[in-house]
Motif scaffolding. Structure first.
Motif, PDB file in Angstrom:
ATOM      1  N   LYS A 110     -27.924  44.901  66.620  1.00 58.71           N
ATOM      2  CA  LYS A 110     -28.371  44.087  67.942  1.00 58.71           C
ATOM      3  C   LYS A 110     -27.604  44.949  69.103  1.00 58.71           C
ATOM      4  CE  LYS A 110     -28.729  39.215  66.837  1.00 58.71           C
ATOM      5  NZ  LYS A 110     -27.835  37.959  66.831  1.00 58.71           N
ATOM      6  N   VAL A 113     -30.191  47.616  69.735  1.00 57.10           N
ATOM      7  CA  VAL A 113     -31.501  47.205  70.459  1.00 57.10           C
ATOM      8  C   VAL A 113     -31.213  46.584  71.820  1.00 57.10           C
ATOM      9  CG1 VAL A 113     -32.887  45.112  70.421  1.00 57.10           C
ATOM     10  CG2 VAL A 113     -32.392  46.277  68.253  1.00 57.10           C
ATOM     11  N   GLU A 117     -33.091  47.827  75.256  1.00 61.87           N
ATOM     12  CA  GLU A 117     -33.403  47.030  76.126  1.00 61.87           C
ATOM     13  C   GLU A 117     -32.860  47.401  77.373  1.00 61.87           C
ATOM     14  OE1 GLU A 117     -33.967  42.329  76.028  1.00 61.87           O
ATOM     15  OE2 GLU A 117     -31.881  42.790  76.126  1.00 61.87           O
ATOM     16  N   LEU A 125     -38.557  47.095  64.561  1.00 55.61           N
ATOM     17  CA  LEU A 125     -37.669  47.178  63.812  1.00 55.61           C
ATOM     18  C   LEU A 125     -38.325  47.336  62.302  1.00 55.61           C
ATOM     19  CD1 LEU A 125     -35.896  43.807  64.758  1.00 55.61           C
ATOM     20  CD2 LEU A 125     -35.238  45.975  65.210  1.00 55.61           C
ATOM     21  N   PHE A 166     -33.747  38.198  66.620  1.00 56.84           N
ATOM     22  CA  PHE A 166     -34.431  39.090  67.647  1.00 56.84           C
ATOM     23  C   PHE A 166     -35.298  38.682  68.627  1.00 56.84           C
ATOM     24  CE2 PHE A 166     -32.124  41.952  64.481  1.00 56.84           C
ATOM     25  CZ  PHE A 166     -31.490  42.639  65.225  1.00 56.84           C
ATOM     26  N   LYS A 167     -35.791  37.336  68.601  1.00 56.88           N
ATOM     27  CA  LYS A 167     -37.088  37.006  69.239  1.00 56.88           C
ATOM     28  C   LYS A 167     -36.702  36.912  70.611  1.00 56.88           C
ATOM     29  CE  LYS A 167     -36.313  32.193  68.432  1.00 56.88           C
ATOM     30  NZ  LYS A 167     -36.782  31.080  67.923  1.00 56.88           N
ATOM     31  N   TYR A 169     -34.810  39.090  72.314  1.00 56.31           N
ATOM     32  CA  TYR A 169     -34.959  40.250  72.936  1.00 56.31           C
ATOM     33  C   TYR A 169     -36.446  40.759  73.735  1.00 56.31           C
ATOM     34  CZ  TYR A 169     -30.403  41.285  70.817  1.00 56.31           C
ATOM     35  OH  TYR A 169     -29.085  40.944  70.311  1.00 56.31           O
ATOM     36  N   ASN A 171     -37.452  43.767  74.343  1.00 52.17           N
ATOM     37  CA  ASN A 171     -38.008  45.188  74.006  1.00 52.17           C
ATOM     38  C   ASN A 171     -38.315  45.386  72.488  1.00 52.17           C
ATOM     39  OD1 ASN A 171     -35.281  44.839  73.166  1.00 52.17           O
ATOM     40  ND2 ASN A 171     -35.067  47.132  73.387  1.00 52.17           N
ATOM     41  N   ILE A 172     -38.501  44.001  71.968  1.00 54.65           N
ATOM     42  CA  ILE A 172     -38.960  44.176  70.408  1.00 54.65           C
ATOM     43  C   ILE A 172     -40.518  44.596  70.559  1.00 54.65           C
ATOM     44  CG2 ILE A 172     -39.031  43.440  68.174  1.00 54.65           C
ATOM     45  CD1 ILE A 172     -36.266  44.021  69.137  1.00 54.65           C
ATOM     46  N   TRP A 173     -40.972  45.839  70.261  1.00 48.86           N
ATOM     47  CA  TRP A 173     -42.436  46.030  70.170  1.00 48.86           C
ATOM     48  C   TRP A 173     -43.220  45.582  68.962  1.00 48.86           C
ATOM     49  CZ3 TRP A 173     -46.358  49.378  68.308  1.00 48.86           C
ATOM     50  CH2 TRP A 173     -47.304  49.888  69.129  1.00 48.86           C
ATOM     51  N   TYR A 175     -42.246  43.783  64.656  1.00 47.63           N
ATOM     52  CA  TYR A 175     -41.539  43.646  63.432  1.00 47.63           C
ATOM     53  C   TYR A 175     -42.501  44.398  62.409  1.00 47.63           C
ATOM     54  CZ  TYR A 175     -39.408  39.819  65.588  1.00 47.63           C
ATOM     55  OH  TYR A 175     -38.866  38.569  66.588  1.00 47.63           O
ATOM     56  N   THR A 208     -43.960  37.836  69.140  1.00 52.52           N
ATOM     57  CA  THR A 208     -43.794  39.244  68.861  1.00 52.52           C
ATOM     58  C   THR A 208     -44.959  39.980  67.970  1.00 52.52           C
ATOM     59  OG1 THR A 208     -41.393  39.025  68.996  1.00 52.52           O
ATOM     60  CG2 THR A 208     -41.961  40.870  67.940  1.00 52.52           C
TER      61      THR A 208
END
Length: 361
Positions: A110, A113, A117, A125, A166-167, A169, A171-173, A175, A208
């Motif tokens: 985290k 990440v 961000e 991830l 992580f949902k 955040y 900037n999660i491109w 999973y 995501t």
């Protein structure tokens, strides 16, 4: 003068003219013409390795493995390579199957990440486990759905927990649910495993993207032969990204044991090897990613192969992440980790920094 008068008379009377007037038939304009299609420009980037290192699981952070840092992010952002594929190991984030996530490693993930961000850098991830998990510290691995010890439900459970963490955040491109599955129990095993994971993630996160790697080490060249059935996966959010990998040596392993000549490479080797995957994406209207590709730093001819492929990817709207970067690579010949305290670029960077986004129309 007669033709000129006839032209305006036709417009006034809304009739079609032809023949002696010399004026083509006039049609009313489309009241709502379709706009020109717009292609999104997707980012290119690198794998930032370290969290998946070591053959001992869970192992000791700083000895067997280690996560990349904000300095790594700053360097690659300065090069315009903003998409970061972030490998980690299942055994380190969840020590017991169906158990809680391990707070120490989860916290370090985290931290990374969040640093990305803060820099507006998207993160993938990447569970870097090859559809396997070690139960004895890394001596042997058990294949998912190869027996009751490790099943699709176990993988679905850990991903539901990760998605829940992580949902939030921004900037999660995506999973990346499993790196390079191979030698699965059946030709349909990876499909059913992936579907179970999709279903479980969507219980907690409907936004995501979910990244699905191909079977047989995610081979782009062999995509249609081994991974065509993945196009039938169902996502209620309709937000899947399909991932292939490619290397340019003779056996497509990325080991590059021989010279350029011995590996039978040509300037178009990369284009030839990813074309089956790219054509599959276009045929089935799917979104794709080349998640791994890399070249040695010891012969400039490899840079030509790399650049030709990047041009092809960019022109076809397929982004990618180079393998690899990260502070633990040392003298690894494919690495693009800078040297001399982040002041000296590796040779491959002269090509990579020219391609930071796919082309858009």
């Amino acid at each position: 003068m007669t033709k000129f008068f006839s032209y305006f008379l036709c417009i006034f009377l809304f009739v079609s003219c032809s023949g002696d007037s010399g004026i083509a038939d006039i049609e009313e304009p489309d009241p709502d013409p379709d706009p020109d299609p717009v292609t999104t420009a997707y980012p290119f980037g690198v794998n930032l390795s370290g969290g998946e290192f070591g053959g001992v699981y869970p192992g000791v952070d700083g000895t067997h493995y280690g996560y990349p840092t904000s300095k790594d992010l700053d360097y690659f952002k300065s090069k315009g390579l903003t998409l970061i594929r972030f490998p980690f190991r299942w055994e380190r984030v969840q020590h017991e199957l169906n158990g809680n996530l391990y707070s120490v490693d989860l916290g370090k993930m985290k931290t990374f990440v969040k640093a990305a961000e803060d820099r507006d850098m998207p993160v993938i991830l990447d569970m870097h486990n090859f559809a396997r998990r070690s139960f004895d510290g890394g001596v042997t691995s058990v294949v998912i759905d190869g027996g009751p010890e490790l099943t699709r439900d176990h993988l679905a459970d850990v991903w539901m927990r990760l998605a829940n963490e992580f949902k939030s955040y921004k900037n999660i491109w995506g999973y990346d649910i499993m790196n390079e599955p191979y030698s699965m129990p059946s030709s349909t095993a990876w499909f059913t495993i992936a579907q179970a994971v999709i279903d479980k993630i969507r219980l907690v996160d409907t936004q995501t993207p979910i990244i699905i790697s191909g079977d047989r080490f995610s081979s782009a060249l062999h995509w249609v032969q081994f991974s065509d059935n993945l196009r039938n996966l169902k996502d209620p959010s309709d937000n899947l990204i399909f991932q292939a990998h490619v290397y340019f040596d003779k056996n497509i392993s990325g080991a590059y044991a021989g010279t350029y000549e011995e590996e039978q490479a040509t300037p178009d080797t990369g284009v030839t090897r990813i074309k089956p995957f790219v054509e599959w994406l276009k045929e089935h209207n799917k979104r794709g990613l080349i998640g791994e590709y890399g070249v040695p730093d010891n012969d400039p001819r490899w840079l030509v192969v790399l650049e030709n492929m990047l041009v092809y990817m960019s022109d076809n709207g397929v982004p990618g992440t180079y393998w690899s970067a990260g502070p633990r690579w040392g003298a690894y010949k494919l690495a693009v980790q800078p040297t001399n305290n982040y002041t000296t670029d590796r040779p491959q960077m002269q090509v990579l920094e020219k391609y930071t986004k796919t082309n858009s129309k």
